[in-house]
Design a protein around this motif. Structure first.
Motif, PDB file in Angstrom:
ATOM      1  N   LYS A  25       0.830  -1.213   0.000  1.00 25.91           N
ATOM      2  CA  LYS A  25       0.000   0.000   0.000  1.00 25.91           C
ATOM      3  C   LYS A  25       0.860   1.257   0.000  1.00 25.91           C
ATOM      4  O   LYS A  25       0.454   2.301  -0.492  1.00 25.91           O
ATOM      5  CB  LYS A  25      -0.900   0.029   1.245  1.00 25.91           C
ATOM      6  N   ILE A  58      -1.886   2.448  -4.236  1.00 24.94           N
ATOM      7  CA  ILE A  58      -0.554   2.586  -3.638  1.00 24.94           C
ATOM      8  C   ILE A  58      -0.186   4.063  -3.501  1.00 24.94           C
ATOM      9  O   ILE A  58      -0.439   4.869  -4.390  1.00 24.94           O
ATOM     10  CB  ILE A  58       0.509   1.861  -4.497  1.00 24.94           C
ATOM     11  N   THR A 100      -1.866  -0.033  -8.942  1.00 25.43           N
ATOM     12  CA  THR A 100      -1.152   1.138  -8.439  1.00 25.43           C
ATOM     13  C   THR A 100      -2.075   2.257  -7.956  1.00 25.43           C
ATOM     14  O   THR A 100      -1.621   3.148  -7.248  1.00 25.43           O
ATOM     15  CB  THR A 100      -0.196   1.696  -9.507  1.00 25.43           C
TER      16      THR A 100
END
Length: 183
Positions: free
Chosen positions: A126, A151, A148
């Motif tokens: 994360k 993240i 992504t």
């Protein structure tokens, strides 16, 4: 005259014994088999358990972190292999494949390049923390197999605006779609 000869012989024997033990002691401390020069090798296990590729110029690239169930994984800025210290500058493909449960990955300031598929396998990540003050090269597909959008990449708050913009551009070019912020 005999007494004088005895004194000379005693002094000579004492000198030989003293020099002989000093020579043996210095020979014991010097080891001819120990290499202190960096060498080029592939997939060498470092002292911290990670596998690295070493180079003659004293740098290393991380090829695999050791298998772990920890939520947080940190990469060391330097590794020791066979008594030689190497600076970790590159993250290779599938380096985090064995860190399947990691949610946070911290990279040191020495990292200059992240190769294609570097984070493949670390599907629960994360947060990625970059400790360096300079932008790094991120190859296209570095985040292959990851979502992504979920993240966040946190960079050093002392990074200049110019370097921050350069890093953002490199990450977007590599396919990163998440948040990038200074922390």
């Amino acid at each position: 005259m005999v007494k004088a000869m005895k004194k000379v012989l005693v002094c000579a024997m004492a000198a030989v014994l003293t020099l002989g033990t000093a020579a043996n002691a210095s020979a014991a401390t010097a080891s001819p088999t120990t290499s202190v020069k960096p060498v080029t090798k592939k997939n060498v296990k470092a002292a911290n358990g990670n596998k690295v590729n070493t180079n003659k110029n004293g740098t290393a690239s991380l090829s695999a972190v050791k298998k772990t169930n920890k939520k947080s994984v940190s990469v060391a800025g330097t590794v020791k292999v066979n008594g030689v210290k190497y600076t970790v500058t590159t993250i290779n493909a599938k380096a985090f494949a064995k860190a399947k449960k990691a949610t946070k990955i911290t990279l040191p300031a020495t990292i200059k390049k992240i190769n294609k598929s570097a984070f493949t396998g670390a599907k629960k990540v994360k947060t990625i923390v970059l400790k360096g003050k300079k932008s790094i090269t991120v190859k296209k597909g570095a985040f292959k197999g990851l979502n992504t959008k979920k993240i966040t990449i946190k960079v050093n708050k002392k990074m200049s605006k110019k370097e921050f913009a350069k890093l953002k551009k490199a990450l977007k070019k590599a396919g990163f779609k998440g948040k990038i912020k200074k922390a």
